[in-house]
Structures are given as C-alpha cells and as structure tokens.
Write an enzyme that holds these catalytic residues in place. Structure first.
Site, mmCIF file in Angstrom:
data_model
loop_
_atom_site.group_PDB
_atom_site.id
_atom_site.type_symbol
_atom_site.label_atom_id
_atom_site.label_comp_id
_atom_site.label_asym_id
_atom_site.label_seq_id
_atom_site.Cartn_x
_atom_site.Cartn_y
_atom_site.Cartn_z
ATOM 1 N N HIS B 154 0.851 -1.181 0.000
ATOM 2 C CA HIS B 154 0.000 0.000 0.000
ATOM 3 C C HIS B 154 0.882 1.224 0.000
ATOM 4 O O HIS B 154 1.804 1.337 0.810
ATOM 5 C CB HIS B 154 -0.896 0.017 1.247
ATOM 6 C CG HIS B 154 -1.975 -1.001 1.201
ATOM 7 N ND1 HIS B 154 -3.046 -0.925 0.353
ATOM 8 C CD2 HIS B 154 -2.150 -2.134 1.910
ATOM 9 C CE1 HIS B 154 -3.829 -1.960 0.530
ATOM 10 N NE2 HIS B 154 -3.306 -2.723 1.468
ATOM 11 N N CYS B 196 -0.510 1.948 -4.955
ATOM 12 C CA CYS B 196 -1.253 3.139 -5.350
ATOM 13 C C CYS B 196 -0.275 4.315 -5.411
ATOM 14 O O CYS B 196 0.622 4.401 -4.587
ATOM 15 C CB CYS B 196 -2.334 3.463 -4.314
ATOM 16 S SG CYS B 196 -3.486 2.135 -4.079
#
Lengths: 555, 345
Positions: B154, B196
């Site tokens: 992440h 991301c």
C-alpha cells in the site's frame, strides 16, 4: 517605621511611571530578568548541550586533501649495457617518453655490465639464476646481451624475474613499448582508476572486467560433474592434483589475499542444454556440437547446484564436466560455426570461473568389451593447465598483446612471473587506495550534511585509521616500496569499508528538521513568548534607570 | 507421395542445420557480470493476499529465468500460506483457477514476518547490516551487478507503508540508492513498483543507471485484478497480472526487450496509467534484452590457451603426507572398570 518605603506617601515620578509602580516595577523587572536568565541564558545552552548528538570529530580537511593528491608509482629501472654512452642514450630516450606518464615516475640508472659474465652464460636460464637478478619488487633491469641471437630470434626477451634482455641493435622505441605495454601496463591502471572515479563516463577494459573484485580472501571451488556415474567411472585423486598444480600457484599470491581451496563432486547433474548431433562426415567423426550461444545457459542452472555461496568471500568456480559415452565427444563451436581450435574444450566466465568439458577417450567408448561403468582417466596436465590459465586471468594477470620481435620466457612451475606479480600488486594497490578514498569522501559528505547522525568512537577510529593508511600508502608509493604500500592500502581499504558499513550509521536517532520543530514549538513557544516580550520592558526599565542616574548626576 | 517425400527431406535437412540463434546486432548485452533481485512485499494480514501473490509470482518468474536463490532477497510477511483462513494450507495462488501454486516447495524467504521493516530494508540496500548477519540476508553486489527491485503493498504520495506501522519515504529510498551508487554496489537497477500512486516513489531518484516503472501515476490508484470466490479476497493486482502474462512467455534465451516490457498493461487493461522513468538510464530500453534484469546469463569467453604445466612438477614422493589412520571401532565396555583400576602396589 517600616523598613521599606511606604508606597503611598512619597509620590515621585520618573519618566512616565509613577513611584509605586516603580518599586513594584523593579521587582517585576527583576523577576522578568531572572526568568530570562534562567530560561534563555542558562536553559538554552543547557538544552543544546544535552540534546547534542555524540559525534567524534572527523578529519574533513584531510579527507578533502586526498582528492588533490595523485597516486604516483615510483619505479627504478636500471639499464646495464656494454657501452656506457649507449646506456646513457637509451636512458635519456626512455626518460623523455616516461616524463609524460601520469601514473609512473621512473628513475633511470645506467651501469656497465661485465662482458665476461654475459659471455660465460650458457643459456638465459643461467643468467636468470645468477646474482645479477636480485631486484626489489617493482624494479626492472634492462640487460644488454650481445649474444642474444644465439638464444632466441627475438630482439627483446622478457625473463621470468625482473630482467629484460635486449640485443645490441634494439631501438629505444621497442624497449619503450615493452616497458609501457607489458611491464607497467599503464593503460589498464588508468582505465581502472577512471572507471572507479567516474563510472558513468568510462568503463573497465576486458582485463578489468575479468579480474575479481578486490577482497581480503577468496574461495576457489573445484567441482567435478559426472552426470551418469553408472556409465562413467572416475577414480580421480582430486586433492592430490590440486595440491600438485594449484597450490604452488596460489602460494605465490598468498601476500595478496587468502585463497581457500575447496573441492566437490556432483553426480546426476546434467547439462540443461541440448547439443546438436553432427553426423559422420569424411574426415570428421560423429560428434556433438555445443554452440557459443548455449554456453551461458550451462552456467545458469549449474550455479544452483554448486553451493558456492556458503561464505561471503568471492568465489572462483572451476568445473570439469565429463559426458557419458552416449553424449561424447562434445565439442564447443564458435559463433561462426567453427570448432574451437587448440584442443581445449573450455570456456571462461568473467568474475565467475571456468568450465572444461573432458571427453572420455574414444577407444574406451568404442570398446564394447569394457563393461559399464567405464573407467576414465584424468588428463591432469591438460585439465589443471587450463584451470591455471583461467585462474591467472581471473586473478588479474592479463593476456598481453604481441609486440613484434619481443618474446617472453615460458612460465615456470610456480605459474607466475615476478614482474606479473608486481603488476598485480600495482593494480590492487591502486584499486584499494582509490576505493578507500572514494569511500572516505562519500562518508565525509554524508556525515557532514546530516548533522544529526551519531558518530561513535569505533567509526571515528576507523576513519582516522583509513585516512592515515591512505596517506601512508601514497608516501610508500613515492618511495617505491610496493610491498609495504600494499599493506597500507589493504589497511586503508578494510578500515574504510568497516567505517562505511558500520551498522550504527543508520541509527534512527535523528529526526528531520521539520519534525524537530513540530515537537518543540507547541511545548516551548507558549512559555517563551511572554519571556521574549518582557525583554522590551526590561530594556525600557534599564534605559530609564540609566537616564535617572544621569539626571541625578547632573542635578 | 511427392509431397510426403518433400516434407521428409525438409525435416532431415532441418535436423542437420545447426540452429544457432543469431543475436540481432542492435540488441547489445550489457556489461554486467551477475544478476540480483530484491523482492519486497510490504503488507501483512489476510486481506492483503494479493500482495503476497504478486511478489511470489515475480519470484517464480525470476527463478525460472535463472537467478539462483542465493542472489534473490525475498522479503515477505509470509502469513498467507499457513494462515488459519487459508482453505488450501501451504499454498498461495495467483489465479482463481489455481493454475500455479506460487508458494511451492522450494520458496526461500529471507526476511519474514516482523523482520520486514524499513530499517532492515534500508540496511539491506546500503549494506550496513549487523556483523553476524547470515549471508542469505545480505546483498553482496558489486559494480557489475544488475539488480531488479520489486516493491508491492500500500502506498501513497511520496511514501510506502510497511506492515501497517511505519513508512518509507521516497526521499529515503532515493538516498539509499545513492548510497549504493557511491559504493558502486550496482551496475544498473530496474525498479518496479506496484502500489497506489506508485510513480511518486521514483520521482526523487537522482542516481544514474536506474530504469523505473510504476503501476500508477500520482493521484491514481492501482487496482486489483479479480477476486477468488473460494477465498473471498482479491488474489492479484492488475499490473502484476499483465506483467506475469508477459514474463510467462519469456524463456532464458528469449530476444524480448525491456521496451516491450515497459509497454505491458495499457490503460484499458490496467485502468491506471503505467509510469516509466527512463531519464536516468543511458541505454535505449528497446535495445536492452529482458534477460539483463530478469534472467541471469553470465558472459562467456572462449579461446583461452592452456598452460603447459608438465615442466618441473613438484614430485609427490618428496612431500611428506600424513598417513591416514584407519579408524578402528570397538564396543564400549559395559562396566568401565578401567576407570577404577588403581595401580597394583
């Protein structure tokens, strides 16, 4: 009567402040001054001192000065000729050439040689063993031998020890070539230094790419791969062969680094490539062809099985592959489709090692009366000879280009000529000194920029040691003492590495500046604001006191 | 009949022709000498199954193409295979049809569980590990090593989250790579990141010879590919899925280039835009073979003459070798009376 003056009885004014406020103002100002003194005059330096990171002072200027110092190798070349004038002429010609050299500073000494010694020598080998050949490491003797044509057709013969024999009619240009390209190898050194200092602009040459990186110890792993032990039986005494062939060579290199020799046997490990079958043709037997493109694909799956990664030292792998009779003879083909000449079925991988394909003899394979597993004898001189040639290249002794009419004496059993060893010393010294210098510069830049990293005593000591060792190494190179310079450069390299890879340099004890302010400002700013604001009042009060005193004096 | 004869002739001619694959002249193999891979999965917990599948799939590809385990550093939290929620214990799949068990029998995880921290990652890259660290946990590269760095997990704008408790910023990563360059610990780096806002992680790089690709640009999210209904979590990310699809068709002697790899996963498949940073990389990616980073092909030289070492061999008769004593075994005495013997007076 109260001791302190009544606040309401006497009303005086000084400036704008009425008396009763003056008295209380005094005490208030004294309180403000005491706050100021404790918090800012005492407290601030105390806070600064207690939150200081422990940093050992480092010799930044000395490290920066290393950049300016150039590594100059000083060598003494003695020219011994029959005619002293000819010797002086040669010396001046060579001196003119080597004046322009950036790395080498060569001192030329001219002596006269006794004709009787040269005439009585029966062979070059006798000259080599005589007393004239004792030279210090790094020095060269150019000896004029008038009778050289009776020993060799070349004009210049480079011996095994640090002597170059030249015929009377040799020009200085030829001697310059020999010194520059074979003995000093200045271009290799220059390429290596520039590839280390500015790696984006220049790259190592072929010899440099083959040479193992500098380390204090290496592992040499000799492996014999027998893919089908049920068909081929190898009763080889590998340990004895290593002891006889490899160990004398490695003993030469003992001062440079430790070489740990290990050996192993691998069974049932096949080649993971498919060689092409070349059928029987007139003049050529049926054989298997292994093309050059397939060779890297042999190394890749083999690496997993070799277990060469058990220690942290760089490993040189030497593999002998013995194919069974059904897959032999296996020959290596060049890219152009031509079989490899020279009778040696071997290839080398830079910085890794070498592989030899040892085919079982055809007569044993064809002989159906010999029952499987067929015994195959080892041709140790060929196998170990190839390994030694590959080992020389991997260790850093380059293949030299031919110079017309110049030859070398063949190698002795030790496998290394003395001037080759000197060249190796020079390469390693320069590599280690340059590496230490770059490491120290990088470290000083890092530690100078991030002012919050802890520099503990160990790191400080290592850095001091490294800097001193580099300076000592440069000094010893100026004196021409190769062996001591190598010790100093090794010390410098190891200390610089130890300082750079010290685990404490990563201690996350330091915070970036914005985090530091983010923590301190909410705590201390509300306290500091009144203190700083009261400075104005203190100043006004002090000014008024001065004026008051002034007025009293005048009055 | 004639056609059959024709085909048979062609068949035999083909067998005898040496099928040497010619390397096109414009694809130049680089000057590296060895290959390493650093594969990091920065997240843990069951719902991040897809990150583990990502990194293990890349690990499989890289191993299949030839990089040995001793030159792969795998940092995974490793809490999937033996998780009590895993209906097929000791397996991790990257497709709901369960084609390949990417966990397998021979996975070698170097940093597992709580060892996957920012500190360990930076120590690994810069080489400042504690003395006594096992060799499998060290990155022993030199100036000829090409390194593949793959990060997944992440991420956000300028940071990457490590195990839900800490972050590594793009500046720290750039500084760590610069420390590697200062010590000449790499020849070229291929940096792949699948998180991301992944492009923010390579924006601060300033060391030379780095080619970087990210699965999404700043402001975009990288999306996962599909869910496995049997497990209930997403099992692979889009970018890695398409990258694997490309890598599955690469063999160790493949002529595919890095330029083709950088173009994998166009926007309609990946939904996020793949970002590439090539200004720090001097070579043209279309001329770089993919095995320069994903495989391990060592350069090879021929034509070494052997030394004639039969002259003046030291004779083995002269060396005194220790005679090997044959070990003799005997039964131990049941009652060791010899220990209590006293000298007879």
């Amino acid at each position: 009567m109260s001791s302190h003056p009544s606040t309401t009885e006497e009303i005086k004014t000084v400036g704008d402040l009425p008396v009763e406020k003056i008295d209380k103002t005094d005490y208030r100002i004294y309180a403000a001054i005491s706050y100021f003194v404790i918090l800012i005059v005492i407290g601030l330096p105390l806070w600064w001192k207690t939150t200081e990171v422990y940093r050992v002072p480092l010799p930044y200027t000395r490290i920066a000065a290393l950049n300016e110092s150039d590594f100059v190798l000083v060598t003494n070349v003695t020219i011994a000729s029959l005619d002293i004038d000819r010797g002086k002429q040669l010396a001046s010609d060579l001196d003119n050439f080597f004046k322009t050299s950036k790395l080498f500073k060569v001192h030329f000494v001219v002596t006269q040689v006794q004709k009787q010694i040269l005439a009585s020598a029966q062979s070059i080998q006798a000259l080599e063993l005589s007393s004239v050949s004792r030279r210090q490491a790094g020095d060269i003797l150019l000896l004029e031998v008038p009778g050289l044509p009776r020993f060799t057709p070349s004009q210049v013969l480079v011996g095994r020890r640090r002597i170059v024999y030249f015929a009377t009619d040799t020009s200085s240009v030829k001697l310059t070539e020999v010194l520059q390209q074979w003995l000093f190898q200045e271009e290799t050194l220059q390429r290596m230094i520039s590839s280390m200092v500015s790696p984006t602009k220049s790259e190592l040459d072929l010899a440099g790419r083959r040479r193992m990186p500098t380390a204090s110890a290496y592992d040499v792993m000799v492996t014999i791969v027998n893919p089908d032990p049920e068909k081929v039986q190898l009763n080889w005494d590998l340990q004895e062969a290593i002891e006889n062939f490899l160990s004398p060579f490695l003993r030469n290199l003992a001062p440079l680094a430790d070489y740990n020799v290990k050996s192993q046997w691998l069974y049932f490990v096949p080649l993971q490539v498919q060689p092409k079958l070349v059928p029987e043709q007139p003049g050529i037997r049926k054989h298997f062809a292994l093309s050059e493109e397939l060779l890297p694909h042999i190394i890749t799956p083999l690496e997993k099985k070799l277990a060469s990664h058990v220690s942290q030292n760089p490993c040189l792998n030497f593999v002998v592959y013995v194919p069974p009779c059904s897959e032999s003879p296996l020959y290596i083909y060049r890219q152009e489709g031509v079989i490899l000449r020279g009778g040696v079925n071997a290839f080398l991988s830079p910085r890794w090692g070498g592989i030899i394909i040892h085919n079982p003899p055809q007569d044993i394979c064809d002989n159906t009366t010999v029952v499987e597993p067929k015994p195959v004898e080892a041709d140790w001189s060929k196998i170990m000879g190839t390994f030694l040639a590959q080992l020389r290249l991997l260790v850093g002794v380059p293949e030299l280009d031919d110079i017309p009419r110049v030859s070398m004496l063949p190698l002795a059993a030790s496998g290394m000529r003395q001037w080759e060893l000197d060249s190796l010393y020079r390469v390693r010294i320069m590599e280690q000194l340059t590496s230490a210098m770059l490491t120290l510069q990088s470290l000083s830049q890092l530690l100078g920029e991030i002012s919050n990293i802890v520099i503990d005593d160990e790191v400080g000591d290592s850095i001091q040691e490294a800097v001193s060792a580099v300076e000592r190494g440069i000094e010893l190179l100026h004196q021409g003492n190769l062996l001591a310079a190598f010790e100093a450069s090794k010390q410098a390299f190891l200390s610089a590495e130890a300082a750079f890879t010290d685990p404490s340099l990563l201690a996350l004890l330091y915070f970036p500046d914005d985090q530091k302010y983010a923590v301190y400002i909410p705590l201390f700013l509300p306290v500091m604001i009144p203190v700083l604001m009261s400075l104005k009042n203190i100043y006004l009060w002090a000014a008024s006191k001065v004026r008051h005193k002034g007025k009293e004096k005048v009055d | 009949m004639r056609a059959l004869l024709f085909f048979v002739t062609i068949f035999y001619v083909n067998e005898y022709v040496q099928a040497v694959r010619q390397i096109p002249d414009d694809i130049l193999r680089g000057n590296h000498t060895n290959n390493w891979a650093v594969l990091v999965d920065t997240s843990r917990f069951w719902f991040n199954y897809r990150h583990v599948a990502n990194v293990l799939s890349i690990y499989r590809s890289v191993k299949r193409l030839g990089i040995p385990d001793s030159q792969i550093i795998l940092m995974v939290a490793d809490d999937m295979a033996c998780n009590p929620r895993n209906p097929r214990p000791a397996t991790v799949f990257n497709h709901r049809k369960q084609h390949i068990n990417v966990y397998g029998d021979d996975v070698e995880v170097d940093y597992r569980g709580y060892e996957v921290t920012v500190e360990n990652f930076v120590r690994l890259l810069t080489g400042r590990l504690f003395p006594g660290t096992p060799r499998s946990k060290q990155l022993l590269t030199d100036e000829g090593s090409n390194i593949l760095v793959y990060l997944t997990g992440h991420g956000g704008d300028g940071f990457l989250k490590f195990q839900d408790s800490e972050e590594v910023t793009s500046q720290e990563l750039a500084d760590a790579l610069e420390q590697m360059w200062q010590k000449r610990r790499y020849h070229e780096i291929f940096f792949m990141i699948d998180t991301c806002q992944a492009a923010s992680m390579y924006e601060k790089f300033y060391s030379p010879n780095i080619l970087a690709v990210a699965s999404s640009l700043v402001g975009e999210d990288s999306l996962s590919h599909h869910v496995d209904p049997a497990i209930g979590v997403y099992i692979i990310d889009r970018y890695t899925f398409h990258a694997l699809h490309f890598l599955e068709r690469v063999s160790p002697d493949s002529m595919k280039t890095m330029g083709e790899f950088l173009a994998v996963c166009p926007k309609q498949e990946c939904i996020s835009t793949v970002g590439v940073r090539r200004d720090l990389f001097p070579r043209d990616p279309h001329k770089v073979p993919i095995t320069d980073f994903f495989g391990s092909l060592r350069p090879v030289e021929l034509g070494i003459n052997y030394l004639n070492v039969s002259i003046a061999l030291p004779l083995t008769e002269n060396t005194i070798r220790p005679v090997k004593q044959e070990e003799k075994y005997h039964y131990a005495q049941q009652f060791p009376t010899h220990l209590f013997q006293t000298r007879a007076t």
